[in-house]
Write a protein that holds these residues in place. Structure first.
Motif, short mmCIF file in Angstrom:
data_model
loop_
_atom_site.label_atom_id
_atom_site.label_comp_id
_atom_site.label_asym_id
_atom_site.label_seq_id
_atom_site.Cartn_x
_atom_site.Cartn_y
_atom_site.Cartn_z
N GLU A 1 0.83 -1.21 0.00
CA GLU A 1 0.00 0.00 0.00
C GLU A 1 0.86 1.26 0.00
N GLN A 2 0.39 2.28 -0.73
CA GLN A 2 1.06 3.57 -0.71
C GLN A 2 1.04 4.14 0.71
N MET A 3 2.20 4.69 1.13
CA MET A 3 2.30 5.16 2.51
C MET A 3 2.75 6.61 2.61
N SER A 4 2.88 7.30 1.48
CA SER A 4 3.29 8.70 1.54
C SER A 4 2.44 9.53 0.59
N TRP A 5 2.28 10.80 0.96
CA TRP A 5 1.46 11.72 0.17
C TRP A 5 2.20 12.12 -1.10
N VAL B 1 -13.55 15.94 8.18
CA VAL B 1 -12.86 14.81 7.54
C VAL B 1 -13.41 14.70 6.13
N LYS B 2 -12.53 14.55 5.17
CA LYS B 2 -12.98 14.44 3.78
C LYS B 2 -12.30 13.28 3.08
N GLU B 3 -12.95 12.77 2.06
CA GLU B 3 -12.40 11.67 1.29
C GLU B 3 -12.16 12.14 -0.14
N LEU B 4 -10.96 11.89 -0.66
CA LEU B 4 -10.61 12.29 -2.02
C LEU B 4 -11.07 11.25 -3.03
N ALA B 5 -10.93 11.58 -4.31
CA ALA B 5 -11.45 10.71 -5.37
C ALA B 5 -10.83 9.32 -5.34
N ASP B 6 -9.58 9.24 -4.89
CA ASP B 6 -8.92 7.93 -4.87
C ASP B 6 -9.12 7.19 -3.56
#
Length: 532
Positions: free
Chosen positions: A263-267, A349-354
Motif C-alpha cells: 500500500e502507498q504510505m506517503s502523500w 474529515v474528507k475523502e478524495l477521489a482515490d
C-alpha cells in the motif's frame, strides 16, 4: 493472527499521560483558552534536569549547565531553569531580554550565535559571557570594551573535520590570529576558554572536537593565556518512539511502498529524502533522528567516560578534572524532552477521489514541525464525549489516552468503525500544508470536535517554523503543573516554579538575589489524586 497495523507509537511521559487521561481536564482547558494550544510541563523539564545533573555529579568536580533558550520560547521553562540555579544560553536580543526578565543575572548568561554590532554593544554593557563566533566579533569586542571591566569571552572553534565545513565558529586554520587578538587585548578581554557545537549526535565527532580543544588549551598557555572552560555545546538526542521494533517495521513498509510494493504510505511523490535507484531504496531519510533509542543521559555518560588516546586512555572527565577545566554544556532538547505537547481540534474529515482520507485540523504544519522535517511519531486522537450518546451530561470530555492502532474501537451510532488510514491536513490554503506526509493508521475515523495530540513538540517543533499565515495567530502556550493532588493550568507567562517540589538549588553557582515569588494568576484547576 492478524498482523498489527503499521504504527509509530510515541513515548509519553507519565505526567503528560495522566493529564490527557484525566476526565474533563483537557476539554476544560480547550474551552477556556481555545484551540489550538501548546502545553508545556515544567515539572517534566525539572526531572530531565535532575537526571542530567546526576550524570555530571558522578563524573565531574566542576561543570555548568546552560539551558539553550532557542529550543523553546516558553517562559515557564526559563523560570524553571532560573529557579533551579543553572545558567542560560541565549542567541538574540529578545532571548537576552527573556532571560533577564526571568531573573537571570549576567554571571549566569552566555550568548552564542552570530551577533551584529548593536547586539555586541548591549552584551558588553550587560556584562554577560560572549561566545565569540568569528574574528570580526572578537576584534569589535576589544574595540568596544574601552576601559570598562573586562569582557568575559569564550572562543567558538570549528573545522575539526577537513571534509565538513561549518558556517559557525573560528576555523582551526585561523586560530593563531585569534590568539594574537586575545593576547594583545588581555586588559580588555577575559578569555575563559574554548567552545564548540557539533550538529551531529555521533560520539566520535564530539570526542574528536574535545581532543582538538584540549590541544588548543595547551597552545593558549604558550600565548600567556589561561583558559579554564571547555564548552562542549548541546546536541544531546531525544527519544521519541516507545517501540523501536514497530518504528523499524513502519520504515521497512515505507521503503517497500516506494518500490511500489504494498500500500502507498506517503502523500504524493514524497520520498522523505530517500531515492530509488536500480530497484533499491538508498539514502538517509529526513526523519532518521526519530529512530533514536539512546537517551541523552546515556549519551552524556558515555561521552564523559570515553578514553582519549592522546592522553594515555584517560577519560574525557578525568582529563578535564586533571587540568582544572570547568565543563560547560548547552542542552536544550534534552531538558524539554517529553515536556511539551500540542493539541488541535478536528474541523472536518474528507475523502478524495482515490479514497484517501484527510483529517483537517485547526492548526498548520508550521506549528508542530521543525522546518522541513517529517515528524515520524503518530498523533493521538481523543474522541470527544460529545459524540458518545451514552455519556451522562457533564461527564468527561475525552476518552482515556490509548494507542489508536492497537485498541479496538468503541462503536458509535452512524459512525464508521474499524481501522482507517489517514493523512492529517492543516488549515492553510496551501497544498504543502500537510501535517503528516506519511500515512497514519487510526482505530477509527475521527469526527469534527475530536482532539488530536501531537506528542513531544517541546523541542523546536512549537516555535522554529511558527508563522501567522492567513492572519492565523500562533497557538497559545500554557503551562501544566501537578500540585497537591490536582492539575493546574497557567498561561505560560504566569507560571512560577516556587511552589513546586524536586527543584533543589544548583551547587557551584553564585547565590541569586532576593527571590520575589509572584502569586500565580488564575490557574485552571482540575482535581486528579491519581496522577504521579
Amino acid at each position: 493472527m492478524t498482523a498489527p497495523l503499521p504504527a509509530l507509537p510515541a513515548k509519553i511521559h507519565p505526567l503528560v499521560r495522566a493529564f490527557l487521561d484525566t476526565r474533563d481536564a483537557l476539554e476544560e482547558t480547550m474551552v477556556r483558552f481555545g484551540s489550538p494550544i501548546h502545553l508545556v510541563f515544567p515539572q517534566v523539564y525539572a526531572e530531565n534536569l535532575k537526571r542530567f545533573r546526576a550524570v555530571l555529579d558522578l563524573h565531574l568536580p566542576r561543570y555548568r549547565i546552560c539551558y539553550a533558550h532557542k529550543v523553546n520560547q516558553s517562559r515557564a521553562f526559563v523560570r524553571t531553569a532560573e529557579y533551579a540555579g543553572i545558567a542560560i544560553d541565549v542567541a538574540s536580543p529578545q532571548e537576552l531580554g527573556s532571560a533577564i526578565g526571568a531573573g537571570f543575572g549576567s554571571m549566569r548568561i552566555e550568548v552564542t550565535g552570530p551577533k551584529g554590532e548593536a547586539f555586541l554593544r548591549d552584551l558588553i554593557d550587560c556584562g554577560v559571557t560572549i561566545n565569540v563566533d568569528n574574528l570580526w566579533e572578537l576584534r569589535r569586542i576589544a574595540e568596544l570594551a574601552g576601559d570598562r571591566a573586562k569582557v568575559p569571552v569564550l572562543l567558538r572553534v570549528s573545522g575539526f573535520d577537513d571534509g565538513s565545513v561549518s558556517r559557525f565558529g573560528v576555523p582551526l586554520a585561523h586560530i593563531d590570529r585569534a590568539f594574537d587578538l586575545l593576547s594583545a587585548n588581555r586588559s580588555r578581554i577575559s578569555f575563559l576558554g574554548f567552545a564548540f557545537h557539533i550538529d551531529s549526535g555521533e560520539p566520535a565527532e564530539r570526542i574528536r572536537a574535545i581532543d582538538a580543544c584540549l590541544a588548543l588549551v595547551e597552545q593558549a598557555y604558550g600565548h600567556g593565556l589561561m583558559p579554564s572552560v571547555l564548552n562542549i555545546g548541546g546536541g544531546f538526542r531525544q527519544v521519541f518512539t516507545s517501540d523501536a521494533d514497530r518504528f523499524d517495521g513502519y520504515v521497512l513498509a515505507l521503503r517497500e511502498a516506494l518500490l511500489s510494493r504494498g500500500e502507498q504510505m506517503s502523500w504524493g511523490n514524497n520520498t522523505f529524502g530517500y531515492h530509488v535507484d536500480g530497484g533499491a531504496v538508498h539514502g538517509i531519510p529526513v526523519f532518521h533522528k526519530y529512530a533514536n533509542t539512546v537517551p541523552a543521559t546515556k549519551m552524556l555518560a558515555d561521552l564523559l567516560a570515553a578514553p582519549l588516546e592522546r592522553h594515555g586512555g584517560r577519560t574525557v572527565a578525568q582529563v578535564a578534572g586533571d587540568n582544572m577545566l570547568e565543563l560547560w554544556l548547552e542542552p536544550g532538547k534534552a531538558l524539554v524532552d517529553h515536556a511539551g505537547v500540542t493539541v488541535a481540534r478536528v474541523e472536518f474529515v474528507k475523502e478524495l477521489a482515490d479514497g484517501t482520507v484527510l483529517v483537517n485540523l485547526d492548526i498548520s504544519r508550521d506549528s508542530v514541525t521543525p522546518a522541513d522535517q517529517e515528524v515520524m511519531i503518530d498523533p493521538i486522537v481523543l474522541s470527544s464525549s460529545a459524540h458518545d450518546s451514552d455519556a451522562p451530561v457533564g461527564d468527561g470530555a475525552v476518552t482515556p489516552l490509548r494507542s489508536a492502532a492497537d485498541t479496538a474501537p468503541t462503536p458509535h451510532p452512524m459512525h464508521e468503525t474499524g481501522p482507517v488510514a489517514v493523512y492529517f491536513a492543516g488549515r492553510l490554503c496551501l497544498e504543502r500544508d500537510l501535517i503528516t506526509n506519511h500515512k497514519v493508521w487510526l482505530a477509527q475515523r475521527p469526527r469534527p470536535g475530536d482532539l488530536v495530540v501531537f506528542p513531544n513538540t517541546g523541542a523546536y517543533h512549537m516555535d522554529l517554523s511558527a508563522a501567522t499565515a492567513s492572519m492565523h495567530p500562533v497557538p497559545m502556550k500554557l503551562a501544566v503543573a501537578h500540585r497537591a493532588g490536582s492539575f493546574q493550568v497557567y498561561r505560560d507567562g504566569d507560571y512560577e516554579p516556587h511552589v513546586s517540589v524536586g527543584l533543589p538549588p544548583a551547587r557551584r553557582t553564585p547565590p541569586r538575589g532576593p527571590h520575589r515569588p509572584p502569586v500565580p494568576r488564575r490557574p485552571s484547576h482540575v482535581d486528579n489524586e491519581g496522577a504521579p
